[in-house]
Enzyme design. Sequence first.
Site, PDB file in Angstrom:
ATOM      1  CG  HIS A  36      -0.301   0.093   2.538  1.00  0.00           C
ATOM      2  ND1 HIS A  36       0.051   1.273   3.159  1.00  0.00           N
ATOM      3  CD2 HIS A  36       0.090  -0.895   3.375  1.00  0.00           C
ATOM      4  CE1 HIS A  36       0.623   1.007   4.330  1.00  0.00           C
ATOM      5  NE2 HIS A  36       0.661  -0.295   4.481  1.00  0.00           N
ATOM      6  CG  ASP A 178       6.402  -1.623  10.217  1.00  0.00           C
ATOM      7  OD1 ASP A 178       6.630  -2.590  10.989  1.00  0.00           O
ATOM      8  OD2 ASP A 178       6.918  -1.527   9.081  1.00  0.00           O
ATOM      9  N   GLY A 209       1.796  -2.426  15.603  1.00  0.00           N
ATOM     10  CA  GLY A 209       0.969  -1.923  14.515  1.00  0.00           C
ATOM     11  C   GLY A 209      -0.241  -2.799  14.262  1.00  0.00           C
ATOM     12  CG  ASN A 337      -0.526   7.279  17.799  1.00  0.00           C
ATOM     13  OD1 ASN A 337      -0.630   8.261  18.536  1.00  0.00           O
ATOM     14  ND2 ASN A 337      -1.351   6.239  17.877  1.00  0.00           N
ATOM     15  CG  ASP A 361       4.644   0.329   3.950  1.00  0.00           C
ATOM     16  OD1 ASP A 361       5.283   0.424   5.017  1.00  0.00           O
ATOM     17  OD2 ASP A 361       4.095  -0.719   3.587  1.00  0.00           O
ATOM     18  NE  ARG A 449      -0.519  13.844   9.674  1.00  0.00           N
ATOM     19  CZ  ARG A 449      -1.474  12.989   9.970  1.00  0.00           C
ATOM     20  NH1 ARG A 449      -2.593  12.989   9.263  1.00  0.00           N
ATOM     21  NH2 ARG A 449      -1.341  12.131  10.968  1.00  0.00           N
ATOM     22  CB  ALA A 450      -2.273  19.431   3.399  1.00  0.00           C
ATOM     23  NE  ARG A 480     -11.413  12.060   9.677  1.00  0.00           N
ATOM     24  CZ  ARG A 480     -11.312  11.661   8.411  1.00  0.00           C
ATOM     25  NH1 ARG A 480     -12.307  10.970   7.867  1.00  0.00           N
ATOM     26  NH2 ARG A 480     -10.245  11.938   7.720  1.00  0.00           N
ATOM     27  NE  ARG A 549      -3.210  15.583  13.199  1.00  0.00           N
ATOM     28  CZ  ARG A 549      -3.550  15.978  11.962  1.00  0.00           C
ATOM     29  NH1 ARG A 549      -2.631  16.381  11.114  1.00  0.00           N
ATOM     30  NH2 ARG A 549      -4.817  15.978  11.586  1.00  0.00           N
TER      31      ARG A 549
END
Length: 636
Positions: A36, A178, A209, A337, A361, A449-450, A480, A549
């Site tokens: 993935h 992981d 993981g 995380n 990955d 992440r943007a 969220r 965050r």
Amino acid sequence: MGTGRGGARAGRSGPGGPDGPDGPDGPVLGISAYYHDSAAAVVAGGTPLAAAQEERFTRRRHDPGFPAHAVACCLHEAGLRLDELAAVAFYEDPAVKFRRVLATWLATAPHGLPVFRRAFGQWAGWKRRALDDVRARLRALAPGQQLPPVVAHRHHASHAASAFFPSPYPSAAVLCVDGVGEWATTTLWHGRGTELVPLAELRFPHSLGMLYSAFTYFCGFKVDSGEYKLMGLAPYGTPRYAPLIRERLIDVKPDGSFRLDLRHFTFQYGQTMVGRAFEELFDGPRRTPEGPLTEREFDLAASVQQVTEEVMLRLARTALARTGERRLCLAGGVALNCVANGRLLADGVCDELWVQPAAGDAGGALGAALAESHRRGAPRPHVGHGTDAMAGALLGPGCSDRETEEFLTRAGYPAARLPERELVARVSAELADGKVVGWFQGRMEFGPRALGNRSILADPRDPAVQSTLNLKTKFRESFRPFAPAVLAEDAKDWFDLPQESPYMLLTAQVAAAQRRECVAAADGATGLDLLRVPRSTIPAVTHVDGSARVQTVSAERHPRFHALLTAFRDRTGCPVLVNTSFNVRGEPIVRDVEEAYACFMRTRIDLLVLGDFLLDKRDQPEWREEGDWRAAIPRD
């Protein structure tokens, strides 16, 4: 695509020279694929030049296929041909992975027989010889060009390389956690100069993981994509199941090593993550995906999050003790995380922490390229300059203002081209007035992440923004949280953050001066009702536990985004903006101006900034599409 930073490398001194394919500066292409989050990256002289995920091109979230588009993009951005590369590095060893898969099938027989029958043909064939497939696909991309050597690096070695080599530290402890690579699920390393020394390893099926993904699955979310939802859900609950997890699922030793009680899991059989034994332990069947969230899911999320943090704290202490270091580098999927990462700093486990922004990955492509580059003698030229080598993670394709203007003119979309000072002044005013802004600049971010180049921005002071962005812009679950982007120089006045966090991978509490008295207890609010309780002066980015965050924005890494935040601070007194990725639920982050415009018109985004160009939705022609576009995007 914009001009690649590697373009200046043209005219090397030849195959035998220091900048030739055989020298220490010889460029290396890294590839991750076939599980993935496939990706590609190009490194030269130990410095990342380009990196991108295949999903951004195919528009298939977490695309596992060969990253043909990402490879072509990275070579273009670096100004290289395939036959100019010193090597191609694959992020894991397919032969070793095949032996682990085969051993697992044999160990779990007859339970794994259905999966064995279905998958053995692929594993006995092309998957075991994945490097041959890589060679064939590269030849197809560049017919007639000489193919460089294709080599494999172990999965966790790629993670470790991605964590340490781009970090700003001359030496550090390195921790990689992981699901599983070939065999390893957790590894400790010591990074010194251009060397990585392996120290310890835990092996499949004992995997932190996998434990976290088991709860992701049980709570009704998708494995390998919904783990961040589980992390976001945790503050709504209480960790009442944590003692049960410690007692029945995972035996954790003081040094952080652990074993899972496999009687409660089914992932080793290859079909599902958990079965009836898990249901009996945790009060009934798995939550149906998209079904209602109950107190049980909140508490399960809180419980596994607490246990995960405890294990990470112990592992980190062991890594630091074994190496004698006070600096720590992280990679692997569990390193995404950000709550656990924040604990490592808040609890004083380490003095400094650096997390690879593409820790999963996808980052393995970059890690494999770095590992091979340093194996060939490349230096770490950035060390000693006080910054990392990731260029703010802005390693993907870009779009010039000329290309943007051609797109707007061709499509007939009205836009105003503004000088930077006028642009940031206008956008900051619109943000302060409650507008939602799509912000598209420069090169695309590498990683999940943007960070200010493919972002949706809003005013964090508005308590309605969290719900509006979730439900009407992103079309995603209401629980969220959103992340704040804050001026680096003002960060400590707004968040209890002991160091910079440029990649949005650390969670910290909102500073005391910005908090409001929490009346949740008086109201008796629980679960999702906690969303109604304002906790700070920036409620849109303050989670229900008072955390955020955080992304710290410096003028050096993000000059225009820094300028916008500065203009917003000068206007409002608040140096913080909501920063969420420029996409809707289930869709990869937008890559080019055409995708950005479509997302702008489909959603409740009021203004779109494409480089120097400002577009107001009220001025745009009517947007028409056949059918329901949301039906074509699978749920994440």
